[in-house]
Scaffold this active site. Structure first.
Site, PDB file in Angstrom:
ATOM      1  N   HIS A   1       0.855  -1.201   0.000  1.00 52.59           N
ATOM      2  CA  HIS A   1       0.000   0.000   0.000  1.00 52.59           C
ATOM      3  C   HIS A   1       0.878   1.234   0.000  1.00 52.59           C
ATOM      4  O   HIS A   1       1.964   1.232   0.568  1.00 52.59           O
ATOM      5  CB  HIS A   1      -0.897   0.008   1.246  1.00 52.59           C
ATOM      6  CG  HIS A   1      -2.085   0.910   1.104  1.00 52.59           C
ATOM      7  ND1 HIS A   1      -2.029   2.248   1.388  1.00 52.59           N
ATOM      8  CD2 HIS A   1      -3.333   0.653   0.675  1.00 52.59           C
ATOM      9  CE1 HIS A   1      -3.210   2.787   1.161  1.00 52.59           C
ATOM     10  NE2 HIS A   1      -4.020   1.853   0.726  1.00 52.59           N
TER      11      HIS A   1
ATOM     12  N   ASP B   1      -7.920  -5.235  -0.696  1.00 56.65           N
ATOM     13  CA  ASP B   1      -8.305  -6.039  -1.862  1.00 56.65           C
ATOM     14  C   ASP B   1      -7.944  -7.514  -1.745  1.00 56.65           C
ATOM     15  O   ASP B   1      -8.229  -8.290  -2.655  1.00 56.65           O
ATOM     16  CB  ASP B   1      -7.629  -5.447  -3.111  1.00 56.65           C
ATOM     17  CG  ASP B   1      -8.185  -4.068  -3.419  1.00 56.65           C
ATOM     18  OD1 ASP B   1      -7.388  -3.127  -3.569  1.00 56.65           O
ATOM     19  OD2 ASP B   1      -9.417  -3.936  -3.449  1.00 56.65           O
TER      20      ASP B   1
HETATM   21  C1  SDX Z   1      -5.971   0.329  -3.103  1.00 57.82           C
HETATM   22  O1  SDX Z   1      -4.233   4.764  -1.851  1.00 57.82           O
HETATM   23  C2  SDX Z   1      -5.246   4.146  -1.354  1.00 57.82           C
HETATM   24  O2  SDX Z   1      -5.758   4.503  -0.312  1.00 57.82           O
HETATM   25  C3  SDX Z   1      -5.770   2.986  -2.210  1.00 57.82           C
HETATM   26  C4  SDX Z   1      -6.826   2.095  -1.556  1.00 57.82           C
HETATM   27  C5  SDX Z   1      -8.148   2.853  -1.358  1.00 57.82           C
HETATM   28  O3  SDX Z   1      -8.934   2.449  -0.490  1.00 57.82           O
HETATM   29  O4  SDX Z   1      -8.415   3.786  -2.163  1.00 57.82           O
HETATM   30  O5  SDX Z   1      -6.374   1.613  -0.307  1.00 57.82           O
HETATM   31  C6  SDX Z   1      -7.175   0.908  -2.459  1.00 57.82           C
HETATM   32  O6  SDX Z   1      -5.629   0.730  -4.186  1.00 57.82           O
HETATM   33  C7  SDX Z   1      -5.155  -0.693  -2.349  1.00 57.82           C
HETATM   34  C8  SDX Z   1      -3.911  -1.174  -3.169  1.00 57.82           C
HETATM   35  C9  SDX Z   1      -4.429  -2.221  -4.177  1.00 57.82           C
HETATM   36  N1  SDX Z   1      -3.299  -2.603  -5.091  1.00 57.82           N
HETATM   37  C10 SDX Z   1      -2.747  -3.833  -5.033  1.00 57.82           C
HETATM   38  O7  SDX Z   1      -2.989  -4.663  -4.150  1.00 57.82           O
HETATM   39  C11 SDX Z   1      -1.768  -4.110  -6.169  1.00 57.82           C
HETATM   40  C12 SDX Z   1      -0.511  -4.777  -5.591  1.00 57.82           C
HETATM   41  N2  SDX Z   1       0.186  -3.732  -4.788  1.00 57.82           N
HETATM   42  C13 SDX Z   1       1.263  -3.022  -5.424  1.00 57.82           C
HETATM   43  O8  SDX Z   1       1.083  -2.791  -6.804  1.00 57.82           O
HETATM   44  C14 SDX Z   1       1.722  -1.859  -4.581  1.00 57.82           C
HETATM   45  O9  SDX Z   1       1.807  -2.289  -3.285  1.00 57.82           O
HETATM   46  C15 SDX Z   1       1.005  -0.534  -4.622  1.00 57.82           C
HETATM   47  C16 SDX Z   1       0.763  -0.049  -6.008  1.00 57.82           C
HETATM   48  C17 SDX Z   1      -0.299  -0.608  -3.894  1.00 57.82           C
HETATM   49  C18 SDX Z   1       1.921   0.428  -3.941  1.00 57.82           C
HETATM   50  O10 SDX Z   1       3.112   0.365  -4.710  1.00 57.82           O
HETATM   51  P1  SDX Z   1       4.383   1.171  -4.286  1.00 57.82           P
HETATM   52  O11 SDX Z   1       4.044   2.606  -4.309  1.00 57.82           O
HETATM   53  O12 SDX Z   1       5.560   0.741  -5.055  1.00 57.82           O
HETATM   54  O13 SDX Z   1       4.537   0.703  -2.798  1.00 57.82           O
HETATM   55  P2  SDX Z   1       5.783   0.858  -1.931  1.00 57.82           P
HETATM   56  O14 SDX Z   1       6.510   2.125  -2.260  1.00 57.82           O
HETATM   57  O15 SDX Z   1       5.351   0.636  -0.542  1.00 57.82           O
HETATM   58  O16 SDX Z   1       6.723  -0.387  -2.389  1.00 57.82           O
HETATM   59  C19 SDX Z   1       7.864  -0.640  -1.616  1.00 57.82           C
HETATM   60  C20 SDX Z   1       8.593  -1.749  -2.326  1.00 57.82           C
HETATM   61  C21 SDX Z   1       8.846  -1.468  -3.798  1.00 57.82           C
HETATM   62  O17 SDX Z   1      10.050  -2.182  -4.155  1.00 57.82           O
HETATM   63  P3  SDX Z   1      11.442  -1.323  -4.181  1.00 57.82           P
HETATM   64  O18 SDX Z   1      11.249  -0.212  -5.170  1.00 57.82           O
HETATM   65  O19 SDX Z   1      11.660  -0.826  -2.782  1.00 57.82           O
HETATM   66  O20 SDX Z   1      12.461  -2.344  -4.627  1.00 57.82           O
HETATM   67  O21 SDX Z   1       7.817  -2.958  -2.289  1.00 57.82           O
HETATM   68  C22 SDX Z   1       7.558  -3.384  -3.604  1.00 57.82           C
HETATM   69  C23 SDX Z   1       7.728  -2.171  -4.501  1.00 57.82           C
HETATM   70  O22 SDX Z   1       8.069  -2.591  -5.799  1.00 57.82           O
HETATM   71  N3  SDX Z   1       6.171  -3.834  -3.610  1.00 57.82           N
HETATM   72  C24 SDX Z   1       5.786  -5.082  -3.872  1.00 57.82           C
HETATM   73  C25 SDX Z   1       4.394  -5.066  -3.742  1.00 57.82           C
HETATM   74  N4  SDX Z   1       3.984  -3.839  -3.404  1.00 57.82           N
HETATM   75  C26 SDX Z   1       5.098  -3.076  -3.325  1.00 57.82           C
HETATM   76  N5  SDX Z   1       6.474  -6.188  -4.209  1.00 57.82           N
HETATM   77  C27 SDX Z   1       5.725  -7.302  -4.415  1.00 57.82           C
HETATM   78  N6  SDX Z   1       4.383  -7.376  -4.313  1.00 57.82           N
HETATM   79  C28 SDX Z   1       3.679  -6.271  -3.985  1.00 57.82           C
HETATM   80  N7  SDX Z   1       2.357  -6.329  -3.885  1.00 57.82           N
END
Ligand code: SDX
Length: 392
Positions: free
Chosen positions: A270, A327
């Site tokens: 998130h 989700d």
């Molecule tokens: C919603 O914003 C809100 O409030 C949204 C929401 C709402 O109610 O409106 O809460 C609803 O959108 C929830 C999120 C739903 N999306 C997913 O479940 C899709 C899977 N999640 C990822 O795509 C991701 O976690 C995001 C898009 C949600 C956030 O991505 P970020 O901005 O990259 O997250 P981060 O900065 O915390 O990531 C830190 C690290 C990164 O790697 P590095 O760059 O440090 O190497 O963790 C990695 C990310 O690539 N990472 C993941 C991951 N989520 C983040 N690696 C593997 N699996 C994942 N799910």
């Protein structure tokens, strides 16, 4: 924490706005709607109460709730020409594509609630959107399965009416199952609002130009559809079904950790929560309760639980503070209720319309609000002179 939350004056905020609707503490995993914890609202209130709270700052008393529910029920029907609008879509159109189109088309119909300088018209537009989303969502589902549309039945609750329009057929009486109605209402509450997420920010940015309120909500729907946002509930259940068996989880965990692989664990991680998403905790508990009450055993739930256990003990997820989000478990419940995965984000949009219109109202009613205008860090070439094409 109690009392008013105030910004530390030294806090160099990158905040895009000030809002009193929803407070999130991402490190502590706290979510409050106008001060009320989300788990208390999910377990004890109704979606109509939460809608009233977000729109009107306070929880309603019985009389206020009855009046609000009645007002919403006055707007559940859709203009008949909009029913014709559905027939222009291909039968295999994704219900989110239909919802995007139909909600945008509302801006061509309800001209008596688009003067955004008039608080009364703003509230009518808000009530219309909250009331019509279940009808629009149910019709999108009916169209996709080739069944006739059912008109709203205002003798039912907001959520019961939606379930009947979705799963009822003209040939038979439809009994609203109280277990399903309660589960659906809880899911709507958990998806109602969530601070300045991508789709809410989209609605605010569109609304800041004074655009038609129905068109602004259509913009929010478009943004929510993305798999990184609201589309993750559909993607998460598809992923859990693809994993198929707990034995295959390590393969997917490895892929999620592989920087060269675009695969992400859907329903995990998130932008704000670096702890458990409190909504995921409520949904995790509800998944077991609802499936037990419905007498359904879905191996996907076992896979989800095992995936959560393995991920949360994996150093990669621990270091990056990746936890299940809203989700991750919602799809298990929605599938048990009978929805296809293509309807999951439609249900998210139906519920989030309450937050979108409440956030839009909060912004538009601020006399000092200006058009949104994000800036950038320019990374292109410095100034240079034009060279005619013959000399390039
Ligand atoms: C919603 O914003 C809100 O409030 C949204 C929401 C709402 O109610 O409106 O809460 C609803 O959108 C929830 C999120 C739903 N999306 C997913 O479940 C899709 C899977 N999640 C990822 O795509 C991701 O976690 C995001 C898009 C949600 C956030 O991505 P970020 O901005 O990259 O997250 P981060 O900065 O915390 O990531 C830190 C690290 C990164 O790697 P590095 O760059 O440090 O190497 O963790 C990695 C990310 O690539 N990472 C993941 C991951 N989520 C983040 N690696 C593997 N699996 C994942 N799910």
């Amino acid at each position: 924490q109690t009392g008013k939350f105030t910004y530390d004056p030294g806090f160099t905020s990158t905040a895009s706005c000030e809002s009193g609707l929803t407070y999130i503490d991402g490190d502590a995993g706290v979510l409050l709607h106008r001060g009320y914890p989300i788990d208390q609202l999910a377990e004890q209130s109704s979606f109509m109460e939460v809608a009233y709270l977000l729109l009107n700052h306070e929880l309603p008393n019985k009389d206020e709730l009855d009046k609000f529910t009645y007002t919403i029920s006055r707007h559940t029907m859709l203009h008949e020409q909009l029913a014709t609008f559905y027939r222009g879509f291909r039968r295999d159109a994704h219900p989110m594509a239909i919802m995007c189109g139909v909600v945008g088309a509302l801006s061509a119909f309800y001209h008596d609630s688009t003067d955004i300088t008039d608080p009364q018209q703003r509230m009518i537009a808000s009530h219309r959107l909250i009331a019509k989303m279940p009808t629009i969502a149910a019709m999108a589902y009916k169209y996709s399965v080739g069944q006739p549309f059912l008109y709203p039945d205002n003798s039912l609750s907001y959520t019961g009416n939606f379930l009947r329009m979705t799963f009822g057929v003209p040939a038979e009486e439809y009994e609203v199952d109280p277990v399903i109605e309660a589960a659906m209402d809880k899911i709507f509450i958990l998806h109602a609002d969530h601070e300045q997420n991508a789709s809410t920010s989209t609605v605010r940015l569109a609304g800041s130009s004074g655009a038609n309120p129905f068109a602004c909500i259509a913009a929010g729907i478009a943004c929510l559809w993305g798999p990184a946002h609201g589309g993750a509930n559909e993607a998460a259940l598809n992923m859990l079904r693809e994993i198929g068996h707990p034995d295959r989880i390590p393969e997917y965990i490895a892929r999620a950790k592989n920087k060269d692989d675009p695969f992400r664990l859907m329903g995990f991680g998130h932008r704000v929560y670096k702890n458990f998403d409190p909504r995921a905790k409520v949904l995790s508990k509800a998944a077991t309760e609802v499936l037990d009450k419905l007498g359904i055993s879905d191996p996907v739930l076992d896979t989800a639980r095992e995936l959560e256990r393995i991920a949360l003990s994996d150093q990669y997820f621990i270091d990056k503070k990746l936890y299940p989000n809203v989700d991750f478990y919602s799809g298990v419940i929605l599938s048990a209720i009978g929805f296809p995965t293509t309807m999951f984000t439609v249900l998210f949009a139906l519920a989030r319309t309450v937050g979108w219109v409440a956030q839009w109202n909060e912004m538009i009613s601020d006399p000092d609000q200006k058009i949104g205008r994000p800036r950038q860090l320019y990374t292109g070439p410095t100034q240079r002179d034009y060279v005619p094409v013959g000399q390039r």
